[in-house]
Design an enzyme around this catalytic site. Sequence first.
Site, PDB file in Angstrom:
ATOM      1  N   GLU A 379     -10.639  31.296  -1.534  1.00 40.41           N
ATOM      2  CA  GLU A 379     -10.841  31.303  -2.983  1.00 40.41           C
ATOM      3  C   GLU A 379     -10.722  29.893  -3.578  1.00 40.41           C
ATOM      4  OE1 GLU A 379     -11.755  33.591  -5.015  1.00 40.41           O
ATOM      5  OE2 GLU A 379     -11.030  33.053  -6.996  1.00 40.41           O
ATOM      6  N   THR A 510     -26.345  35.268 -14.160  1.00 37.04           N
ATOM      7  CA  THR A 510     -25.185  34.828 -13.364  1.00 37.04           C
ATOM      8  C   THR A 510     -24.550  35.974 -12.595  1.00 37.04           C
ATOM      9  OG1 THR A 510     -23.185  33.466 -13.404  1.00 37.04           O
ATOM     10  CG2 THR A 510     -23.445  35.060 -15.201  1.00 37.04           C
TER      11      THR A 510
END
Length: 521
Positions: A379, A510
């Site tokens: 992440e 997006t």
Amino acid sequence: MRLHNLVVGALISCTSSASSHILPEPRNYNTTQNVAQRRAQAVKEAFEFAWYGYHTYAFPNDELLPVNNSFSNTRNGWGATAVDALSTAILMESQDVITTIIDYIPTINFNVSRNNAPVSLFETTIRYLGGILSAVDLLNGPYQHLTQSTNDTIALAQQAVNLASKLKFAFDTPTGIPSNDLNFEAESFDLSESTGLAVAGSLVLEWTRLSDMVYRIDFANLTQHAEEYLLHPTYHNATAQPLPGLRGTNIDLRTGDFLDVSGSWSGGDDSFYEYLIKMFVYDPVNFTSYKDAWLEAVHSSASSDIFSHPYSRPDLTFLAAWTGQDVILVSGHLACFAGGNWILGGLVLGNQTLINLGQNLTDSCAETYNATLTGIGPEAWEWETENFFENDDEEVDMFIEDNGFNITDASYNLRPEVLESLYYAYRATGDTKYQDLSWKAFRAINATCRTGSGFSSVTNVNAPHGGSFNDFQESYMFAETFKYAYLIQAEDAKVHVAKKGEEQAWVFNTEGHPFKVRSQQ
Ligand SMILES: *[C@@H]1O[C@H](CO)[C@@H](O)[C@H](O)[C@H]1NC(C)=O
Ligand SMILES: *[C@@H]1O[C@H](CO)[C@@H](O)[C@H](O)[C@H]1NC(C)=O
Ligand SMILES: *[C@@H]1O[C@H](CO)[C@@H](O)[C@H](O)[C@H]1NC(C)=O
Ligand SMILES: *[C@@H]1O[C@H](CO)[C@@H](O)[C@H](O)[C@H]1NC(C)=O
Ligand SMILES: *[C@@H]1O[C@H](CO)[C@@H](O)[C@H](O)[C@H]1NC(C)=O
Ligand SMILES: *[C@@H]1O[C@H](CO)[C@@H](O)[C@H](O)[C@H]1NC(C)=O
Ligand SMILES: *[C@@H]1O[C@H](CO)[C@@H](O)[C@H](O)[C@H]1NC(C)=O
Ligand SMILES: *[C@@H]1O[C@H](CO)[C@@H](O)[C@H](O)[C@H]1NC(C)=O
Ligand SMILES: *[C@@H]1O[C@H](CO)[C@@H](O)[C@H](O)[C@H]1NC(C)=O
Ligand SMILES: *[C@@H]1O[C@H](CO)[C@@H](O)[C@H](O)[C@H]1NC(C)=O
Ligand SMILES: *[C@@H]1O[C@H](CO)[C@@H](O)[C@H](O)[C@H]1NC(C)=O
Ligand SMILES: *[C@@H]1O[C@H](CO)[C@@H](O)[C@H](O)[C@H]1NC(C)=O
């Protein structure tokens, strides 16, 4: 120094789940299909597996909790996974899934948020509004054969109008910059709470598409008016500013001023920059000022210390964050969309340098997948551009020496950005190495995150089996992760990012939902 890696290697070879992504292809494949077609079929299999798990245990709630076969409603209870899954199901031509979702969407009551939970204008726009608009474009366009009658798309478009009409009160501020945090019952929000660059700057594509679709200028007007403040930023402290083209993050709804000068290409800022070039793709005549703003941001990023190479791996490039003129050497999975976005800009502007820079960012993000035990990237990470200060942890030092970065958040939240950028890189170059990297990443995700009735986020990509399961399956996995893993292999899909020299007929929002560009409608 390498001893620890050898021990780890031995560990991998006896845990089937961590290594199964490197097993050979199954033997009973369809021999009339080529390798890429078989891979696309395997991605579709995984998508349908996850869909039926959701449908069995969670529909029409927002998300499936795949370990406990339970559900959650973190997106106001309108069936986020169903709406997010529709455009991917259409591209995969998964008829039963499509029919279920098309029948469901007209029944949603967008006037009421479950438990009156706050509504995020941004999340609602990119997932729900984006998902519905995309379905209308696809089903009125090349996938018409997947729907029974034009009444279906009329009902979908009506729901898009219903949702946006309900959301409109968000723009009722002194500046017209919308609040992101909405109380639906009272139709109210807190004016003294600032908004963010990404949440305010990632509405204009969806709301403009809606206006063009239903011939109502008001939706586009609201977002384009708000966007003017972002295109021409003013700063609360006028003497402190970031590099030209870059922005701070928090914006005062009452004045339109930026309250700070810190930013990045990652979460909180990311899709503002993403949409600048995507508006130009949507209409290259009306949105040239957006393209100019995008170029300025890319130029500042590419020609400063933001474009950063780790000390022990100078071949890699990560985009650092900034605080005004200074950089912080941190990046993460979310920022990995940038490679694909720069490639898209290079394609539509005919600028090979931008394609090369975007490939460099994409390849570096793919390297974060290569670095870990599971084959999935983390992440968040940090790095140094000069010899790093060795600490007591030899394992960490060795990891940094080999891979260039130090993991600061080892979770994987089913995110799409690396698969997304690999897809753009493949479309721009035709280099099959990108199909192979995507397939490898997807098999690693399938081997590590697939559990119970679906896919779960995991706590540690650098531990056997990904550490443990968080028991949460994000709706964007259906909209984006499966879609980009599929499209890069599915050459004959009817909607794609156009190759070099061809006109772009579609632009992906997006959330991975493709819209027709203005000239195609
Ligand atoms: C094998 O693939 C071909 C080409 O995609 C397809 O037409 C055919 O239906 C497939 N056969 C089976 C048994 O799935
Ligand atoms: C939602 O609210 C609008 C405006 O008040 C109203 O016209 C519409 O009928 C409502 N929709 C539903 C499903 O209740
Ligand atoms: C479409 O809607 C119209 C008007 O509501 C209705 O008369 C017609 O029967 C519908 N067509 C189909 C195929 O459902
Ligand atoms: C949209 O904006 C244009 C130009 O600013 C203005 O002329 C027009 O009246 C607006 N339309 C609506 C419906 O708000
Ligand atoms: C404005 O920013 C400048 C440059 O960073 C700083 O020196 C100054 O103290 C700031 N002024 C205020 C009022 O915050
Ligand atoms: C786009 O720009 C052209 C040329 O300036 C103008 O005629 C047209 O009205 C614009 N379209 C929209 C929807 O803004
Ligand atoms: C292409 O983009 C690069 C990077 O921003 C820039 O330096 C260069 O001038 C551009 N080339 C052209 C022909 O516009
Ligand atoms: C990035 O570009 C540089 C210079 O072209 C090259 O040496 C390097 O290998 C590239 N890195 C990656 C990860 O592709
Ligand atoms: C990383 O790349 C090397 C060299 O291509 C390969 O041997 C190794 O298996 C890869 N590791 C992972 C986790 O994909
Ligand atoms: C690497 O990151 C961890 C946090 O995940 C931190 O505790 C550690 O000090 C870092 N190591 C180095 C060498 O930067
Ligand atoms: C995904 O995992 C399932 C179950 O382990 C397996 O049957 C399937 O072949 C895998 N697919 C891919 C693409 O690795
Ligand atoms: C699943 O449910 C069990 C029993 O209700 C609970 O103990 C456990 O924490 C749950 N697991 C997850 C991952 O939420």
